[in-house]
Design a protein around this motif. Sequence first.
Motif, PDB file in Angstrom:
ATOM      1  N   LEU A   1       0.814  -1.220   0.000  1.00  0.00           N
ATOM      2  CA  LEU A   1       0.000   0.000   0.000  1.00  0.00           C
ATOM      3  C   LEU A   1       0.847   1.269   0.000  1.00  0.00           C
ATOM      4  O   LEU A   1       0.411   2.299  -0.525  1.00  0.00           O
ATOM      5  N   LEU A   2       2.020   1.218   0.577  1.00  0.00           N
ATOM      6  CA  LEU A   2       2.874   2.411   0.602  1.00  0.00           C
ATOM      7  C   LEU A   2       3.278   2.849  -0.799  1.00  0.00           C
ATOM      8  O   LEU A   2       3.661   3.992  -1.006  1.00  0.00           O
ATOM      9  N   GLN A   3       3.167   1.967  -1.754  1.00  0.00           N
ATOM     10  CA  GLN A   3       3.486   2.318  -3.136  1.00  0.00           C
ATOM     11  C   GLN A   3       2.369   3.124  -3.784  1.00  0.00           C
ATOM     12  O   GLN A   3       2.609   3.822  -4.760  1.00  0.00           O
TER      13      GLN A   3
ATOM     14  N   LEU B   1       8.056   6.015   6.095  1.00  0.00           N
ATOM     15  CA  LEU B   1       8.461   7.108   5.203  1.00  0.00           C
ATOM     16  C   LEU B   1       9.785   6.806   4.513  1.00  0.00           C
ATOM     17  O   LEU B   1       9.950   7.091   3.325  1.00  0.00           O
ATOM     18  N   GLU B   2      10.730   6.242   5.251  1.00  0.00           N
ATOM     19  CA  GLU B   2      12.008   5.858   4.647  1.00  0.00           C
ATOM     20  C   GLU B   2      11.798   4.776   3.592  1.00  0.00           C
ATOM     21  O   GLU B   2      12.424   4.808   2.532  1.00  0.00           O
ATOM     22  N   PHE B   3      10.908   3.848   3.868  1.00  0.00           N
ATOM     23  CA  PHE B   3      10.593   2.786   2.912  1.00  0.00           C
ATOM     24  C   PHE B   3      10.030   3.394   1.626  1.00  0.00           C
ATOM     25  O   PHE B   3      10.427   3.043   0.524  1.00  0.00           O
ATOM     26  N   ARG B   4       9.122   4.356   1.776  1.00  0.00           N
ATOM     27  CA  ARG B   4       8.512   5.009   0.612  1.00  0.00           C
ATOM     28  C   ARG B   4       9.560   5.802  -0.175  1.00  0.00           C
ATOM     29  O   ARG B   4       9.584   5.765  -1.401  1.00  0.00           O
ATOM     30  N   ARG B   5      10.447   6.513   0.514  1.00  0.00           N
ATOM     31  CA  ARG B   5      11.499   7.273  -0.177  1.00  0.00           C
ATOM     32  C   ARG B   5      12.403   6.346  -0.970  1.00  0.00           C
ATOM     33  O   ARG B   5      12.816   6.668  -2.081  1.00  0.00           O
ATOM     34  N   HIS B   6      12.714   5.196  -0.394  1.00  0.00           N
ATOM     35  CA  HIS B   6      13.559   4.215  -1.076  1.00  0.00           C
ATOM     36  C   HIS B   6      12.862   3.707  -2.338  1.00  0.00           C
ATOM     37  O   HIS B   6      13.501   3.517  -3.378  1.00  0.00           O
TER      38      HIS B   6
END
Length: 58
Positions: free
Chosen positions: A14-16, A49-54
């Motif tokens: 979902l973060l994508q 948030l770090e996962f999404r930035r990556h």
Amino acid sequence: MSLAELRIQRAKDLLQTCSSVKQVAECVGFSDNPYFSKAFKKQTGVSPLEFRRHLKKE
């Protein structure tokens, strides 16, 4: 696989697509956003948030 692991796995998907971390937390069953972030980081080693930035860098 535990329920928490399943929730975090779904959150990664979902973060994508979702616009906010709060929406993702609610969609996967966490009513408390800070608790979701803590659980996510404990399991993945990075915050949502770090996962999404990556993801955006790839």
